[in-house]
Scaffold this motif. Structure first.
Motif, mmCIF file in Angstrom:
data_model
loop_
_atom_site.group_PDB
_atom_site.id
_atom_site.type_symbol
_atom_site.label_atom_id
_atom_site.label_comp_id
_atom_site.label_asym_id
_atom_site.label_seq_id
_atom_site.Cartn_x
_atom_site.Cartn_y
_atom_site.Cartn_z
ATOM 1 N N LYS A 8 0.849 -1.186 0.000
ATOM 2 C CA LYS A 8 0.000 0.000 0.000
ATOM 3 C C LYS A 8 0.886 1.237 0.000
ATOM 4 O O LYS A 8 1.758 1.382 0.863
ATOM 5 C CB LYS A 8 -0.906 0.015 1.230
ATOM 6 C CG LYS A 8 -1.938 -1.094 1.236
ATOM 7 C CD LYS A 8 -2.837 -0.970 2.451
ATOM 8 C CE LYS A 8 -3.907 -2.051 2.472
ATOM 9 N NZ LYS A 8 -4.769 -1.957 3.657
ATOM 10 N N HIS A 9 0.623 2.166 -0.958
ATOM 11 C CA HIS A 9 1.404 3.400 -1.045
ATOM 12 C C HIS A 9 0.991 4.358 0.067
ATOM 13 O O HIS A 9 -0.179 4.425 0.445
ATOM 14 C CB HIS A 9 1.178 4.072 -2.402
ATOM 15 C CG HIS A 9 1.800 3.308 -3.538
ATOM 16 N ND1 HIS A 9 3.150 3.295 -3.776
ATOM 17 C CD2 HIS A 9 1.232 2.509 -4.492
ATOM 18 C CE1 HIS A 9 3.405 2.547 -4.829
ATOM 19 N NE2 HIS A 9 2.262 2.047 -5.280
ATOM 20 N N SER A 10 1.944 5.159 0.603
ATOM 21 C CA SER A 10 1.628 6.200 1.590
ATOM 22 C C SER A 10 1.401 7.524 0.862
ATOM 23 O O SER A 10 1.900 7.737 -0.239
ATOM 24 C CB SER A 10 2.768 6.340 2.603
ATOM 25 O OG SER A 10 3.968 6.703 1.955
ATOM 26 N N THR A 11 0.650 8.437 1.499
ATOM 27 C CA THR A 11 0.342 9.757 0.935
ATOM 28 C C THR A 11 1.191 10.816 1.627
ATOM 29 O O THR A 11 1.268 10.863 2.860
ATOM 30 C CB THR A 11 -1.145 10.098 1.129
ATOM 31 O OG1 THR A 11 -1.935 9.097 0.488
ATOM 32 C CG2 THR A 11 -1.476 11.464 0.556
ATOM 33 N N HIS A 39 1.447 7.057 12.033
ATOM 34 C CA HIS A 39 1.724 7.102 10.587
ATOM 35 C C HIS A 39 0.461 6.917 9.739
ATOM 36 O O HIS A 39 0.566 6.648 8.544
ATOM 37 C CB HIS A 39 2.761 6.044 10.176
ATOM 38 C CG HIS A 39 4.051 6.162 10.921
ATOM 39 N ND1 HIS A 39 4.924 7.204 10.729
ATOM 40 C CD2 HIS A 39 4.604 5.362 11.882
ATOM 41 C CE1 HIS A 39 5.981 7.051 11.511
ATOM 42 N NE2 HIS A 39 5.810 5.943 12.238
ATOM 43 N N LYS A 40 -0.694 7.037 10.344
ATOM 44 C CA LYS A 40 -1.949 6.914 9.599
ATOM 45 C C LYS A 40 -2.809 8.155 9.817
ATOM 46 O O LYS A 40 -2.716 8.824 10.843
ATOM 47 C CB LYS A 40 -2.723 5.673 10.051
ATOM 48 C CG LYS A 40 -2.047 4.356 9.711
ATOM 49 C CD LYS A 40 -2.908 3.195 10.167
ATOM 50 C CE LYS A 40 -2.235 1.859 9.835
ATOM 51 N NZ LYS A 40 -3.068 0.717 10.282
ATOM 52 N N THR A 78 -5.561 5.813 6.131
ATOM 53 C CA THR A 78 -4.589 5.931 5.052
ATOM 54 C C THR A 78 -3.192 6.158 5.609
ATOM 55 O O THR A 78 -3.011 6.965 6.519
ATOM 56 C CB THR A 78 -4.953 7.107 4.113
ATOM 57 O OG1 THR A 78 -6.257 6.890 3.557
ATOM 58 C CG2 THR A 78 -3.945 7.199 2.961
ATOM 59 N N LEU A 79 -2.214 5.393 5.078
ATOM 60 C CA LEU A 79 -0.818 5.614 5.476
ATOM 61 C C LEU A 79 -0.369 6.970 4.969
ATOM 62 O O LEU A 79 -0.650 7.347 3.823
ATOM 63 C CB LEU A 79 0.077 4.522 4.885
ATOM 64 C CG LEU A 79 -0.018 3.129 5.520
ATOM 65 C CD1 LEU A 79 0.789 2.139 4.709
ATOM 66 C CD2 LEU A 79 0.482 3.158 6.960
ATOM 67 N N VAL A 80 0.323 7.728 5.823
ATOM 68 C CA VAL A 80 0.786 9.063 5.431
ATOM 69 C C VAL A 80 2.261 9.221 5.747
ATOM 70 O O VAL A 80 2.795 8.598 6.676
ATOM 71 C CB VAL A 80 -0.018 10.176 6.140
ATOM 72 C CG1 VAL A 80 -1.454 10.192 5.704
ATOM 73 C CG2 VAL A 80 0.077 10.049 7.660
ATOM 74 N N GLU A 81 2.912 10.029 4.940
ATOM 75 C CA GLU A 81 4.308 10.369 5.174
ATOM 76 C C GLU A 81 4.406 11.881 5.269
ATOM 77 O O GLU A 81 3.967 12.604 4.361
ATOM 78 C CB GLU A 81 5.188 9.857 4.052
ATOM 79 C CG GLU A 81 6.678 10.118 4.276
ATOM 80 C CD GLU A 81 7.543 9.495 3.199
ATOM 81 O OE1 GLU A 81 8.717 9.879 3.121
ATOM 82 O OE2 GLU A 81 7.036 8.620 2.452
#
Length: 348
Positions: free
Chosen positions: A40-43, A301-302, A342-345
């Motif tokens: 899963k890609h992070s945003t 991180h979400k 959603t994974l976030v960066e």
């Protein structure tokens, strides 16, 4: 026959290699597909922390500053400017001598007054002795009083003094020129202009839509291009109850203490009229709000979706009454298409 067998062997070999290649490619494609499905890609997002600070709700306007105390100074009679004691730009105190006017009329009035005073004193002595009748004395006394009033009037117009402290902003007649109260011109009938800038007013026009929100006594924050880093505090001192016939807007005036003399009359200025104010409130940027009352905070991180209750707000910030705590990191950029979890960066 031998050649035929050899050709068949070569053909079988080629078909075997093709089979192995096909199977290998299928397995590799399957591995890639399975890997892509499991990843899963992070945003990328930007964040800021929830802070406690003062916040205000306001309406913004612009207008022109003018002095509360200014005067076009002139004598009350037609006369010639004899001498100035000030120049343009000077600061003067109340009652300072500004100019001397021609004394011809003053001298005539003084002579008439002194002569009338002598006659009056003689007639007063005769009246005490009973040597003159009451009517004659009354006529002499009336002439004396008229001469005295004329002399005092001319005396007041011989010397021009400052009615209040301020700056000389214009000299409208030169020494030697004749001034007339009946003269017409762009500056009006005057020889000097005096302006006090200790207290100014900002005049603005407000619409009927804004009229119910603007009230006398409200705090106002004024800013100008000449001092972009400074804010000047004032308050609403007047709100017209009658609209302008041409524009349909209402005149509003904001009084400003200008003791440091940074602001100038007829200068353009902007103002924020404070409608509501909260101290020590939980505050986040407007860019953190999605769909009116939704925000996302970063948790492990979400993106974590929160429904919040909004308080007062302005174009940059909004007060949060519930739904978030001080110090939490709210997402301010990259939050439009986010979903809960959603994974976030976090970007720098």
């Amino acid at each position: 026959m031998k050649n035929l067998k050899k050709a068949k062997a070569v053909l079988l070999g080629i078909m075997g290699l093709a089979f192995i290649f096909t199977v290998g490619c299928n397995k590799q494609g399957k591995v890639k597909k399975e890997t892509a499905g499991n990843f899963k890609h992070s945003t990328n997002v930007k964040v800021t922390s929830v802070k406690r600070k003062n916040i205000s709700e306001y309406e913004e306007f612009s207008g022109v500053l003018f002095s509360e105390k200014s005067a076009d100074i002139a004598p009350d009679i037609s006369t010639r400017v004899l001498k100035y004691y000030v120049k343009k730009g000077d600061f003067v105190q109340k009652n300072d001598l500004l100019a001397i006017m021609d004394s011809t009329q003053y001298s005539q009035a003084k002579a008439q007054y002194e002569n009338a005073e002598k006659s009056y004193k003689r007639m007063l002595e005769l009246k005490k002795k009973g040597s003159i009748d009451e009517q004659t004395f009354d006529q002499v006394e009336a002439g004396y009083k008229a001469a005295k009033a004329a002399f005092q009037f001319m005396e007041k117009n011989k010397e021009i003094r400052a009615p209040f402290s301020g700056y000389i902003t214009a000299k409208l007649k030169n020494e030697g020129e004749v001034f007339s109260p009946m003269a017409m011109g762009p500056t009006g009938p005057a020889i000097l202009r005096l302006v006090n800038i200790d207290n100014l007013k900002l005049k603005i026009q407000i619409s009927d839509k804004d009229l119910p929100q603007i009230k006398k006594g409200q705090k106002a924050i004024i800013s100008t291009d000449s001092y972009p880093e400074n804010e000047f505090v004032g308050k609403v001192s007047f709100v017209s109850q009658e609209a302008d016939m041409m524009s349909g807007t209402f005149t509003c005036e904001i009084s400003i203490n200008n003791s440091d003399k940074k602001l100038k009359p007829y200068q353009f200025a902007r103002v924020k009229i404070i409608l509501a104010e909260e101290k020590d409130a939980l505050v986040i940027p407007q860019s953190a709000i999605v769909n009116d009352n939704t925000i996302f905070v970063v948790n492990n991180h979400k993106a974590e979706k929160r429904i919040v209750t909004l308080g007062i707000q302005n174009e940059k910030e909004v007060q949060i009454l519930s739904g978030v705590n001080e110090g939490e990191m709210v997402i301010t950029r990259g939050n439009i298409a986010l979903e809960n979890g959603t994974l976030v960066e976090i970007m720098d």
